[in-house]
Design a protein around this motif. Structure first.
Motif, PDB file in Angstrom:
ATOM      1  N   LYS A   3      -8.961  14.980   4.732  1.00  0.00           N
ATOM      2  CA  LYS A   3      -7.752  14.935   5.558  1.00  0.00           C
ATOM      3  C   LYS A   3      -7.676  16.181   6.425  1.00  0.00           C
ATOM      4  O   LYS A   3      -8.236  17.224   6.084  1.00  0.00           O
ATOM      5  CB  LYS A   3      -6.485  14.894   4.672  1.00  0.00           C
ATOM      6  N   MET A  53       0.854  -1.184   0.000  1.00  0.00           N
ATOM      7  CA  MET A  53       0.000   0.000   0.000  1.00  0.00           C
ATOM      8  C   MET A  53       0.890   1.235   0.000  1.00  0.00           C
ATOM      9  O   MET A  53       1.759   1.393   0.842  1.00  0.00           O
ATOM     10  CB  MET A  53      -0.885  -0.026   1.252  1.00  0.00           C
ATOM     11  N   SER A  54       0.691   2.101  -0.946  1.00  0.00           N
ATOM     12  CA  SER A  54       1.529   3.295  -1.027  1.00  0.00           C
ATOM     13  C   SER A  54       0.984   4.393  -0.104  1.00  0.00           C
ATOM     14  O   SER A  54      -0.197   4.437   0.215  1.00  0.00           O
ATOM     15  CB  SER A  54       1.596   3.802  -2.466  1.00  0.00           C
ATOM     16  N   ARG A  55       1.848   5.240   0.287  1.00  0.00           N
ATOM     17  CA  ARG A  55       1.509   6.340   1.181  1.00  0.00           C
ATOM     18  C   ARG A  55       0.712   7.393   0.415  1.00  0.00           C
ATOM     19  O   ARG A  55       1.025   7.706  -0.740  1.00  0.00           O
ATOM     20  CB  ARG A  55       2.816   6.928   1.717  1.00  0.00           C
ATOM     21  N   PHE A  56      -0.319   7.944   1.059  1.00  0.00           N
ATOM     22  CA  PHE A  56      -1.136   8.976   0.418  1.00  0.00           C
ATOM     23  C   PHE A  56      -0.286  10.214   0.158  1.00  0.00           C
ATOM     24  O   PHE A  56       0.365  10.717   1.076  1.00  0.00           O
ATOM     25  CB  PHE A  56      -2.327   9.326   1.320  1.00  0.00           C
ATOM     26  N   PRO A  57      -0.252  10.715  -1.067  1.00  0.00           N
ATOM     27  CA  PRO A  57       0.583  11.886  -1.407  1.00  0.00           C
ATOM     28  C   PRO A  57      -0.074  13.190  -0.942  1.00  0.00           C
ATOM     29  O   PRO A  57      -0.510  14.011  -1.746  1.00  0.00           O
ATOM     30  CB  PRO A  57       0.689  11.810  -2.926  1.00  0.00           C
ATOM     31  N   LYS A  58      -0.144  13.366   0.373  1.00  0.00           N
ATOM     32  CA  LYS A  58      -0.883  14.485   0.954  1.00  0.00           C
ATOM     33  C   LYS A  58      -0.344  15.835   0.493  1.00  0.00           C
ATOM     34  O   LYS A  58      -1.118  16.744   0.190  1.00  0.00           O
ATOM     35  CB  LYS A  58      -0.851  14.389   2.477  1.00  0.00           C
ATOM     36  N   ASP A  59       0.980  15.975   0.445  1.00  0.00           N
ATOM     37  CA  ASP A  59       1.546  17.255   0.011  1.00  0.00           C
ATOM     38  C   ASP A  59       1.084  17.610  -1.400  1.00  0.00           C
ATOM     39  O   ASP A  59       0.672  18.738  -1.657  1.00  0.00           O
ATOM     40  CB  ASP A  59       3.072  17.231   0.073  1.00  0.00           C
TER      41      ASP A  59
END
Length: 178
Positions: free
Chosen positions: A70, A1-7
């Protein structure tokens, strides 16, 4: 599972005009936008109601954009809007140490180390005594250790620390601020 690209998600909301950052640190959100990221600017903008995190003191708000919800830090939005980050530094430092002052002129990009050093230099963090996150003892414990006639091994058992910790406290090599 990849990390959510919040930036990147936040930068997209800025670029599309869904959120607008002001120089004083206020954030405005579009009143109308589609789930595909199309902003209806004619519907206007409303000032975002922010919250202060009780534990950290950081100012944030919750944002829904492109079907994701978020929490978002105000300082990061203002920094992205007004300060280039060519070195891709990971943190935003508050120059005056006040986490609620998210004005453009109070923010700068920094490394974690630079941010920590700034906090110590300005007195926001002392890292001494029980303010140190690794501390096992309190100021009251230190006073009790210094006043005690008990042998060192008994104090080690009572407080769950090493012989050198007790000896250094008694000889004023550590906890010298107490």
């Amino acid at each position: 599972m990849s990390r959510f690209p919040k930036d990147n998600w936040i930068k997209d909301a800025l670029a599309k005009g869904y959120i607008i950052a002001r120089e004083n640190g206020d954030i405005y959100r579009a009143k109308r936008a589609t789930k595909d990221g199309v902003v209806d600017r004619s519907a206007g903008y409303a000032k975002v109601a922010v919250q202060v995190h009780k534990k950290t003191g950081r100012v944030y708000f919750n944002m829904t954009w492109r079907n994701f919800k978020k929490s978002v830090l105000v300082n990061r939005i203002v920094a992205w809007r007004f300060h280039p980050n060519p070195d891709n530094l990971p943190q935003v430092n508050h120059k005056d140490g006040n986490k609620e002052n998210n004005a453009k002129d109070n923010l700068e990009w920094a490394t974690g180390s630079e941010n920590e050093k700034h906090a110590h230099r300005t007195g926001l963090k002392s890292g001494r005594g029980s303010a140190n996150s690794n501390a096992k003892l309190t100021v009251a414990d230190v006073h009790a250790i210094r006043a005690s006639d008990n042998p060192v091994p008994a104090l080690c058992d009572r407080y769950g620390v090493s012989r050198s910790t007790i000896t250094n406290i008694r000889n004023n090599k550590t906890w010298t601020h107490v």
